[in-house]
Motif scaffolding. Structure first.
Motif, PDB file in Angstrom:
ATOM      1  N   THR A   2      40.001  47.858  55.312  1.00 53.29           N
ATOM      2  CA  THR A   2      40.801  48.806  54.526  1.00 53.29           C
ATOM      3  C   THR A   2      39.949  49.838  53.786  1.00 53.29           C
ATOM      4  O   THR A   2      40.470  50.860  53.332  1.00 53.29           O
ATOM      5  CB  THR A   2      41.659  48.039  53.499  1.00 53.29           C
ATOM      6  N   GLY A   3      38.665  49.578  53.616  1.00 54.19           N
ATOM      7  CA  GLY A   3      37.776  50.506  52.896  1.00 54.19           C
ATOM      8  C   GLY A   3      37.627  50.206  51.432  1.00 54.19           C
ATOM      9  O   GLY A   3      36.958  50.965  50.710  1.00 54.19           O
ATOM     10  N   GLU A   4      38.242  49.103  50.951  1.00 53.16           N
ATOM     11  CA  GLU A   4      38.140  48.749  49.539  1.00 53.16           C
ATOM     12  C   GLU A   4      36.752  48.227  49.168  1.00 53.16           C
ATOM     13  O   GLU A   4      36.378  48.214  47.988  1.00 53.16           O
ATOM     14  CB  GLU A   4      39.188  47.684  49.199  1.00 53.16           C
ATOM     15  N   PHE A   5      36.024  47.780  50.114  1.00 60.14           N
ATOM     16  CA  PHE A   5      34.705  47.203  49.861  1.00 60.14           C
ATOM     17  C   PHE A   5      33.745  48.239  49.259  1.00 60.14           C
ATOM     18  O   PHE A   5      32.852  47.894  48.463  1.00 60.14           O
ATOM     19  CB  PHE A   5      34.136  46.630  51.167  1.00 60.14           C
ATOM     20  N   PHE A   6      33.931  49.512  49.657  1.00 55.85           N
ATOM     21  CA  PHE A   6      33.006  50.576  49.228  1.00 55.85           C
ATOM     22  C   PHE A   6      33.430  51.235  47.907  1.00 55.85           C
ATOM     23  O   PHE A   6      32.752  52.136  47.418  1.00 55.85           O
ATOM     24  CB  PHE A   6      32.905  51.642  50.326  1.00 55.85           C
ATOM     25  N   LEU A   7      34.576  50.824  47.344  1.00 59.37           N
ATOM     26  CA  LEU A   7      35.004  51.403  46.064  1.00 59.37           C
ATOM     27  C   LEU A   7      34.203  50.807  44.906  1.00 59.37           C
ATOM     28  O   LEU A   7      33.613  49.733  45.012  1.00 59.37           O
ATOM     29  CB  LEU A   7      36.500  51.125  45.849  1.00 59.37           C
ATOM     30  N   LYS A  29      38.501  49.247  41.508  1.00 54.00           N
ATOM     31  CA  LYS A  29      39.119  48.003  42.014  1.00 54.00           C
ATOM     32  C   LYS A  29      39.945  47.325  40.914  1.00 54.00           C
ATOM     33  O   LYS A  29      41.064  46.867  41.142  1.00 54.00           O
ATOM     34  CB  LYS A  29      38.037  47.041  42.504  1.00 54.00           C
ATOM     35  N   LYS A  30      39.374  47.273  39.712  1.00 55.88           N
ATOM     36  CA  LYS A  30      40.087  46.643  38.589  1.00 55.88           C
ATOM     37  C   LYS A  30      41.374  47.378  38.267  1.00 55.88           C
ATOM     38  O   LYS A  30      42.411  46.793  38.000  1.00 55.88           O
ATOM     39  CB  LYS A  30      39.185  46.613  37.358  1.00 55.88           C
ATOM     40  N   ARG A  31      41.278  48.727  38.279  1.00 52.37           N
ATOM     41  CA  ARG A  31      42.454  49.541  37.986  1.00 52.37           C
ATOM     42  C   ARG A  31      43.564  49.279  39.020  1.00 52.37           C
ATOM     43  O   ARG A  31      44.747  49.182  38.683  1.00 52.37           O
ATOM     44  CB  ARG A  31      42.050  51.016  37.975  1.00 52.37           C
TER      45      ARG A  31
END
Length: 389
Positions: A282-287, A292-294
């Motif tokens: 999904t691409g969340e790993f690079f955020l 991520k917390k938000r």
């Protein structure tokens, strides 16, 4: 002349072949049939004058409830085995019977018969029947049926089916096979000729496999009748014997939810994706961590808002007034179409007036003058009373 000699030689050769064929056929038929009244010669001391080289012995255990019976019949057992020069010992402490050969024993098969005798006595066969095993044309078979059926209740039912009502099925089996059959506990002891023992074993095993013994008894009865006919000895009896088909009447209940079986594949299933793999996809790993917390906090707030709305709806249900039922019931109006018949009602009233209560007298007396006068007076009094003032 030469032609005639060759013809004679051929005819002689053919006749020789036919005579050999008939000879072989006669020999085969003689082998298959046993002459009537023929018996095997008994084994005597002259056949083995030197006796046996070594001593052989057999022992068997017996249950506690057979101890009293074995004590009573033990002198008879010793006497029967003494005729065959076989020694028998009864040990009541260990609960065992032992038989062994002696120097006088000349029949090598006598010890095997003695072993069968003590086995039958241990399996609750009476001595009068068990002693027949010492004869030449007798054999015994102890069939173990305890492990053939797992369920105990089912085993007891099938064993009772083999015995029959008041032992009728067992008696029929004994008459057809010329064998003595004893059902005791987890074993069936049979004593008789070899052919009969074979049939008894088949019937017992089929009964334990849920095949009723009456079917086998019927086939045995037909075989007994066919055996009397000498013309049918060399023929097949399959056309005469009944063929019983197994009909399974109770159908298996099918489940409501049927699970479809997956196709077999030799390869193992693929490994499930980890959380890191899903984040990479999904691409969340690079955020960043703050982003991520938000995102997580937003998801939590959305879920909390949905839960609050559901709870509020449940609370508001108590304040919704129920639907009230109408107080006045609907009355069915009488139909105005039907009209009363006034003349018919008048006639009914007239008939009711003319009728008198009670049964009429059997011999009615004629009315006298005094009674008539009284009636007239009463009528006039009633008129005066009813008259208006």
């Amino acid at each position: 002349m030469a032609s005639s000699t060759t013809g004679d030689l051929l005819s002689e050769a053919q006749t020789g072949k036919t005579s050999k064929q008939t000879k072989y056929q006669v020999d085969e038929s003689e082998l298959l049939t046993v002459p009537d009244g023929w018996k095997e010669a008994t084994f005597t001391k002259d056949d083995n004058p030197r006796g046996l080289l070594e001593e052989s012995s057999f022992a068997t255990l017996f249950p506690k409830y057979r101890e009293a019976y074995l004590k009573e019949c033990w002198p008879l057992v010793e006497k029967a085995l003494g005729d065959a020069h076989v020694k028998a010992t009864l040990d009541l402490i260990e609960g065992s019977i032992t038989v062994c050969t002696t120097k006088k024993t000349y029949d090598p098969y006598a010890i095997v018969r003695a072993r069968d005798l003590i086995k039958l006595l241990a399996r609750s066969v009476p001595f009068e029947q068990a002693v027949r095993i010492l004869l030449d044309d007798m054999a015994c078979d102890i069939i173990k049926i305890g492990t053939l059926v797992r369920n105990r209740e089912r085993f007891v039912k099938r064993r009772q089916r083999l015995i029959g009502p008041k032992g009728s099925t067992l008696k029929a089996l004994e008459l057809l096979t010329n064998c003595y059959v004893m059902v005791q506990g987890n074993t069936v002891s049979a004593l008789g000729p070899y052919n009969g023992l074979k049939e008894v074993r088949k019937v017992v095993m089929d009964t334990m496999k849920n095949i009723h013994p009456i079917y086998n008894i019927k086939t045995l009865m037909i075989k007994q009748e066919l055996f009397k006919d000498p013309d049918l000895r060399m023929q097949s009896w399959e056309r005469f014997l009944p063929k019983f088909r197994h009909r399974n009447l109770a159908k298996r209940r099918e489940p409501k939810k049927k699970s479809a079986k997956k196709e077999y594949t030799p390869f193992p299933p693929s490994q499930p994706e980890s959380t890191v793999d899903k984040e990479l996809a999904t691409g969340e790993f690079f955020l960043r961590e703050s982003v991520k917390k938000r995102k997580k906090m937003e998801e939590i707030k959305v879920k909390q808002a949905e839960a609050l709305t559901k709870k509020q709806e449940e609370r508001n249900k108590a304040f919704i007034p129920p639907k009230e039922k109408p107080l006045m019931k609907k009355t069915n109006k009488a139909p105005t179409e039907t009209k009363l018949d006034i003349e018919a009602i008048k006639q009914k009233v007239k008939k009711a007036k003319t009728k008198k209560l009670g049964a009429p007298p059997v011999n009615p007396a004629p009315p006298t003058g005094s009674t008539v006068g009284k009636k007239k007076k009463s009528k006039t009094k009633a008129n005066y009373r009813l008259a208006p003032c």
